[in-house]
Design a protein around this motif. Structure first.
Motif, PDB file in Angstrom:
ATOM      1  N   PHE A  72      58.846  31.816  45.769  1.00  0.00           N
ATOM      2  CA  PHE A  72      59.707  31.476  44.468  1.00  0.00           C
ATOM      3  C   PHE A  72      61.078  31.013  44.906  1.00  0.00           C
ATOM      4  CE2 PHE A  72      56.450  34.654  43.080  1.00  0.00           C
ATOM      5  CZ  PHE A  72      56.170  34.026  42.124  1.00  0.00           C
ATOM      6  N   ARG A  73      61.286  30.982  46.382  1.00  0.00           N
ATOM      7  CA  ARG A  73      62.513  30.155  46.830  1.00  0.00           C
ATOM      8  C   ARG A  73      62.208  29.069  47.399  1.00  0.00           C
ATOM      9  NH1 ARG A  73      66.542  30.316  50.826  1.00  0.00           N
ATOM     10  NH2 ARG A  73      65.212  31.753  52.228  1.00  0.00           N
ATOM     11  N   VAL A  74      61.663  29.412  48.541  1.00  0.00           N
ATOM     12  CA  VAL A  74      61.450  28.280  49.904  1.00  0.00           C
ATOM     13  C   VAL A  74      60.334  27.521  49.086  1.00  0.00           C
ATOM     14  CG1 VAL A  74      60.387  27.853  52.046  1.00  0.00           C
ATOM     15  CG2 VAL A  74      61.565  30.010  51.501  1.00  0.00           C
ATOM     16  N   PHE A  75      59.133  27.575  48.725  1.00  0.00           N
ATOM     17  CA  PHE A  75      58.327  26.678  48.060  1.00  0.00           C
ATOM     18  C   PHE A  75      58.795  26.166  46.653  1.00  0.00           C
ATOM     19  CE2 PHE A  75      54.849  25.356  45.367  1.00  0.00           C
ATOM     20  CZ  PHE A  75      54.287  24.588  46.116  1.00  0.00           C
ATOM     21  N   ALA A  76      59.441  26.856  45.945  1.00  0.00           N
ATOM     22  CA  ALA A  76      60.158  26.272  44.770  1.00  0.00           C
ATOM     23  C   ALA A  76      61.161  25.160  45.167  1.00  0.00           C
ATOM     24  CB  ALA A  76      60.510  27.325  43.958  1.00  0.00           C
ATOM     25  N   LYS A  77      62.049  25.468  46.012  1.00  0.00           N
ATOM     26  CA  LYS A  77      63.224  24.529  46.431  1.00  0.00           C
ATOM     27  C   LYS A  77      62.415  23.512  47.012  1.00  0.00           C
ATOM     28  CE  LYS A  77      67.512  24.431  48.981  1.00  0.00           C
ATOM     29  NZ  LYS A  77      68.266  25.168  50.157  1.00  0.00           N
ATOM     30  N   GLU A  78      61.558  23.562  47.661  1.00  0.00           N
ATOM     31  CA  GLU A  78      60.943  22.006  48.446  1.00  0.00           C
ATOM     32  C   GLU A  78      59.967  21.394  47.595  1.00  0.00           C
ATOM     33  OE1 GLU A  78      58.717  23.955  51.680  1.00  0.00           O
ATOM     34  OE2 GLU A  78      60.411  24.482  52.956  1.00  0.00           O
ATOM     35  N   HIS A  79      59.366  21.909  46.577  1.00  0.00           N
ATOM     36  CA  HIS A  79      58.811  21.461  45.471  1.00  0.00           C
ATOM     37  C   HIS A  79      59.302  21.381  44.148  1.00  0.00           C
ATOM     38  CE1 HIS A  79      56.141  22.241  49.024  1.00  0.00           C
ATOM     39  NE2 HIS A  79      55.380  21.150  48.700  1.00  0.00           N
ATOM     40  N   PRO A  80      60.156  20.812  43.929  1.00  0.00           N
ATOM     41  CA  PRO A  80      60.999  20.837  42.353  1.00  0.00           C
ATOM     42  C   PRO A  80      60.214  20.214  41.259  1.00  0.00           C
ATOM     43  CG  PRO A  80      62.186  19.177  43.567  1.00  0.00           C
ATOM     44  CD  PRO A  80      61.257  19.949  44.730  1.00  0.00           C
ATOM     45  N   ASP A  81      59.362  19.564  41.786  1.00  0.00           N
ATOM     46  CA  ASP A  81      58.386  18.716  40.701  1.00  0.00           C
ATOM     47  C   ASP A  81      57.166  19.748  40.265  1.00  0.00           C
ATOM     48  OD1 ASP A  81      57.650  18.527  43.370  1.00  0.00           O
ATOM     49  OD2 ASP A  81      56.211  16.968  42.725  1.00  0.00           O
ATOM     50  N   ILE A  82      57.064  20.824  40.905  1.00  0.00           N
ATOM     51  CA  ILE A  82      55.780  21.573  40.727  1.00  0.00           C
ATOM     52  C   ILE A  82      56.475  23.047  39.839  1.00  0.00           C
ATOM     53  CG2 ILE A  82      54.177  23.238  41.420  1.00  0.00           C
ATOM     54  CD1 ILE A  82      53.827  21.243  43.852  1.00  0.00           C
ATOM     55  N   GLU A  83      55.893  23.091  38.549  1.00  0.00           N
ATOM     56  CA  GLU A  83      56.198  24.289  37.592  1.00  0.00           C
ATOM     57  C   GLU A  83      55.434  25.513  38.116  1.00  0.00           C
ATOM     58  OE1 GLU A  83      56.873  25.338  33.164  1.00  0.00           O
ATOM     59  OE2 GLU A  83      55.993  23.633  33.561  1.00  0.00           O
ATOM     60  N   LEU A  84      56.022  26.616  38.504  1.00  0.00           N
ATOM     61  CA  LEU A  84      55.549  27.942  38.972  1.00  0.00           C
ATOM     62  C   LEU A  84      55.672  28.795  37.963  1.00  0.00           C
ATOM     63  CD1 LEU A  84      56.629  28.344  42.628  1.00  0.00           C
ATOM     64  CD2 LEU A  84      54.429  27.489  41.863  1.00  0.00           C
ATOM     65  N   ILE A  85      54.561  29.232  37.330  1.00  0.00           N
ATOM     66  CA  ILE A  85      54.481  30.427  36.294  1.00  0.00           C
ATOM     67  C   ILE A  85      53.823  31.559  36.675  1.00  0.00           C
ATOM     68  CG2 ILE A  85      53.841  30.721  33.727  1.00  0.00           C
ATOM     69  CD1 ILE A  85      53.633  27.663  33.395  1.00  0.00           C
ATOM     70  N   SER A  86      54.408  32.678  36.459  1.00  0.00           N
ATOM     71  CA  SER A  86      53.922  34.170  36.826  1.00  0.00           C
ATOM     72  C   SER A  86      53.492  34.979  35.508  1.00  0.00           C
ATOM     73  CB  SER A  86      54.987  34.761  37.400  1.00  0.00           C
ATOM     74  OG  SER A  86      55.419  34.234  38.632  1.00  0.00           O
ATOM     75  N   VAL A  87      52.172  35.135  35.645  1.00  0.00           N
ATOM     76  CA  VAL A  87      51.710  35.844  34.325  1.00  0.00           C
ATOM     77  C   VAL A  87      51.042  37.142  34.872  1.00  0.00           C
ATOM     78  CG1 VAL A  87      51.088  33.829  32.964  1.00  0.00           C
ATOM     79  CG2 VAL A  87      49.450  34.754  34.784  1.00  0.00           C
ATOM     80  N   HIS A  88      51.081  38.059  34.171  1.00  0.00           N
ATOM     81  CA  HIS A  88      50.472  39.449  34.034  1.00  0.00           C
ATOM     82  C   HIS A  88      51.138  40.301  35.588  1.00  0.00           C
ATOM     83  CE1 HIS A  88      47.500  38.627  31.517  1.00  0.00           C
ATOM     84  NE2 HIS A  88      46.820  37.556  32.081  1.00  0.00           N
ATOM     85  N   THR A  89      52.525  39.956  35.453  1.00  0.00           N
ATOM     86  CA  THR A  89      53.299  40.965  36.538  1.00  0.00           C
ATOM     87  C   THR A  89      53.911  42.422  36.023  1.00  0.00           C
ATOM     88  OG1 THR A  89      55.291  39.924  35.695  1.00  0.00           O
ATOM     89  CG2 THR A  89      54.237  38.938  37.596  1.00  0.00           C
ATOM     90  N   ASN A  90      53.433  43.514  36.863  1.00  0.00           N
ATOM     91  CA  ASN A  90      54.115  44.587  36.509  1.00  0.00           C
ATOM     92  C   ASN A  90      55.418  44.564  36.873  1.00  0.00           C
ATOM     93  OD1 ASN A  90      54.119  44.736  39.278  1.00  0.00           O
ATOM     94  ND2 ASN A  90      52.280  46.312  39.416  1.00  0.00           N
ATOM     95  N   SER A  91      56.220  45.799  36.780  1.00  0.00           N
ATOM     96  CA  SER A  91      57.684  46.009  36.838  1.00  0.00           C
ATOM     97  C   SER A  91      58.007  45.851  38.176  1.00  0.00           C
ATOM     98  CB  SER A  91      57.975  47.266  36.367  1.00  0.00           C
ATOM     99  OG  SER A  91      57.982  47.331  35.055  1.00  0.00           O
ATOM    100  N   PRO A  92      57.400  46.204  39.497  1.00  0.00           N
ATOM    101  CA  PRO A  92      57.487  46.103  40.880  1.00  0.00           C
ATOM    102  C   PRO A  92      57.577  44.737  41.358  1.00  0.00           C
ATOM    103  CG  PRO A  92      56.492  47.860  40.657  1.00  0.00           C
ATOM    104  CD  PRO A  92      56.342  47.537  39.348  1.00  0.00           C
ATOM    105  N   VAL A  93      56.381  44.036  40.896  1.00  0.00           N
ATOM    106  CA  VAL A  93      56.250  42.578  41.096  1.00  0.00           C
ATOM    107  C   VAL A  93      57.158  41.717  40.470  1.00  0.00           C
ATOM    108  CG1 VAL A  93      54.632  40.642  40.833  1.00  0.00           C
ATOM    109  CG2 VAL A  93      53.632  42.975  41.728  1.00  0.00           C
ATOM    110  N   LYS A  94      57.596  42.048  39.213  1.00  0.00           N
ATOM    111  CA  LYS A  94      58.657  41.067  38.318  1.00  0.00           C
ATOM    112  C   LYS A  94      59.932  41.304  39.162  1.00  0.00           C
ATOM    113  CE  LYS A  94      60.254  39.867  33.998  1.00  0.00           C
ATOM    114  NZ  LYS A  94      61.553  39.784  34.138  1.00  0.00           N
ATOM    115  N   ARG A  95      60.250  42.510  39.691  1.00  0.00           N
ATOM    116  CA  ARG A  95      61.551  42.707  40.224  1.00  0.00           C
ATOM    117  C   ARG A  95      61.717  41.878  41.539  1.00  0.00           C
ATOM    118  NH1 ARG A  95      61.206  48.181  38.647  1.00  0.00           N
ATOM    119  NH2 ARG A  95      60.280  48.764  40.687  1.00  0.00           N
TER     120      ARG A  95
END
Length: 219
Positions: free
Chosen positions: A171-194
């Motif tokens: 969510f930081r390294v890959f997202a920064k290197e690929h700004p044209d790709i939209e990352l969407i997270s689903v079904h995350t519990n509280s620890p994962v979301k944090r």
């Protein structure tokens, strides 16, 4: 419908051709779509879309059994004690289904493009046994080939926790290197979301925080 073959096996073939970790890794790659060992002749969309159009799609090959049910965004993987060469595929479809191919294709297409440019990645398939998803190498394995898509939905269902390095790599390294790709997270519990929120907030990863060697002067 049952189809069988007596070759090396589909998962072993993919593992060998792409130099993957093991057969389970081959299933992870299949679940993303656009996977082929012969790109000159195939698009890598056949198995993916067939498995999503029928009511149930099951593959037994080598030491692994993979299953997909219509409506599920994830694939189920089970390991077998007995290893056998060859591949067996079971497909089931109600003869009176009202399902249309266009509806299935639309699930994996963004609104501004008719191509296969959206994928759903079952994050739990990157987890082996009781291992936790904590390392950058695991994150890189999960992200293998996702640059082929414009929208990547990361399905965290059945993932209890992830590590700081794992989240940071995605969510930081890959997202920064690929700004044209939209990352969407689903079904995350509280620890994962944090962990995801921490990585996307711009905070330095723990590995990059350097403790001072000497205490600061007190004025």
């Amino acid at each position: 419908m049952l189809l069988t073959g007596n070759g090396i096996g589909i998962f072993k073939k993919i593992q060998t051709a792409l130099n993957l970790l093991d057969e389970r890794h081959a299933i992870l790659e299949l679940s993303k779509g656009k996977l082929t060992t012969d790109p000159k002749k195939h698009t890598g969309e056949g198995i993916f879309f067939t498995s999503r159009m029928v009511d149930s799609f099951d593959i037994v090959s080598g030491g692994v059994y993979s299953s997909h049910l219509f409506g599920d965004a994830e694939d189920w993987v089970f390991e077998r004690e007995k290893f056998e060469n060859g591949t067996a595929v079971w497909m089931k479809l109600d003869n009176h289904t009202a399902r249309r191919e266009e509806k299935i294709f639309d699930l994996y297409t963004s609104s501004d493009d008719y191509g296969f440019n959206k994928t759903v990645v079952p994050v739990k398939l990157a987890q082996y046994g009781t291992d936790k998803l904590i390392s950058r190498s695991q994150a890189k394995r999960l992200l293998n080939r996702v640059e082929l898509f414009k929208i990547v939905v990361l399905n965290f269902k059945h993932v209890e926790t992830i590590g700081q390095a794992f989240a940071d790599e995605i969510f930081r390294v890959f997202a920064k290197e690929h700004p044209d790709i939209e990352l969407i997270s689903v079904h995350t519990n509280s620890p994962v979301k944090r962990m995801i929120d921490r990585a996307t907030s711009g905070s330095l990863p723990l590995s990059e925080i350097i403790e001072p060697t000497t205490p600061p002067a007190i004025s």
